[in-house]
Enzyme design. Structure first.
Site, PDB file in Angstrom:
ATOM      1  CB  CYS A  51      16.334 -32.420  -4.486  1.00 48.73           C
ATOM      2  SG  CYS A  51      16.329 -30.603  -3.992  1.00 48.73           S
ATOM      3  CG  HIS A  52      14.006 -30.120 -10.066  1.00 51.00           C
ATOM      4  ND1 HIS A  52      12.787 -29.719 -10.453  1.00 51.00           N
ATOM      5  CD2 HIS A  52      14.748 -29.929 -11.206  1.00 51.00           C
ATOM      6  CE1 HIS A  52      12.725 -29.447 -11.746  1.00 51.00           C
ATOM      7  NE2 HIS A  52      14.070 -29.454 -12.063  1.00 51.00           N
TER       8      HIS A  52
END
Ligand SMILES: [Zn+2]
Length: 143
Positions: free
Chosen positions: A102-103
């Site tokens: 993800c981030h």
């Protein structure tokens, strides 16, 4: 004594968590909020290890939202936003090593735990696409 309480599930976002024997399980998607006995301890791997596994055929699963994916993404990654994972889980193979990202590594950790609970072979890429950009491929934009 078992009791039921209501909370938003971290995976499917439904308000359906139930307390069962000191764990909390979602009655919609079956996610166990706390580690179960048969869950492996550390499921995080570094971006460099992830890169090696991808070269050997692992699937890179991006669990961010669509707008984040459109902002920047890693070549060859497949997008399934975390909140859609339960509805698209059949698209994944239990025979393939899956690496979630993800981030920054928070959502992907939940996604990897959820996939392992469902019988998939998943690891989470520590530090997310941010760490990938810093340690593997600077051409991937940071945001
Ligand atoms: Zn759920």
């Amino acid at each position: 004594m078992d009791y039921i309480y209501s909370a938003h599930c971290e995976i499917c976002k439904r308000e359906t968590l139930e307390k069962i024997n000191d764990n909390a399980v979602c009655s919609n998607c079956g996610y166990f909020t706390f580690p179960t006995q048969n869950e492996k301890g550390d499921i995080e791997i570094s971006p460099k290890v992830a890169q090696k596994l991808i070269e050997r055929g692992a699937m890179l699963l991006d669990v961010r939202d669509k707008d984040e994916y459109e902002t920047t993404n890693i070549n060859s990654s497949v997008l399934i936003p975390l909140k859609e994972l339960i509805y698209k889980i059949q698209e994944l193979s239990r025979d393939t090593q899956i690496i979630t990202h993800c981030h920054h590594g928070v959502r992907s950790h939940k996604a990897a735990r959820f996939l392992n609970q469902k019988g998939y072979n998943a690891k989470s890429m520590k530090g997310g696409i941010e760490a990938w950009s810093l340690t593997v491929d600077p051409k991937v934009a940071r945001y």
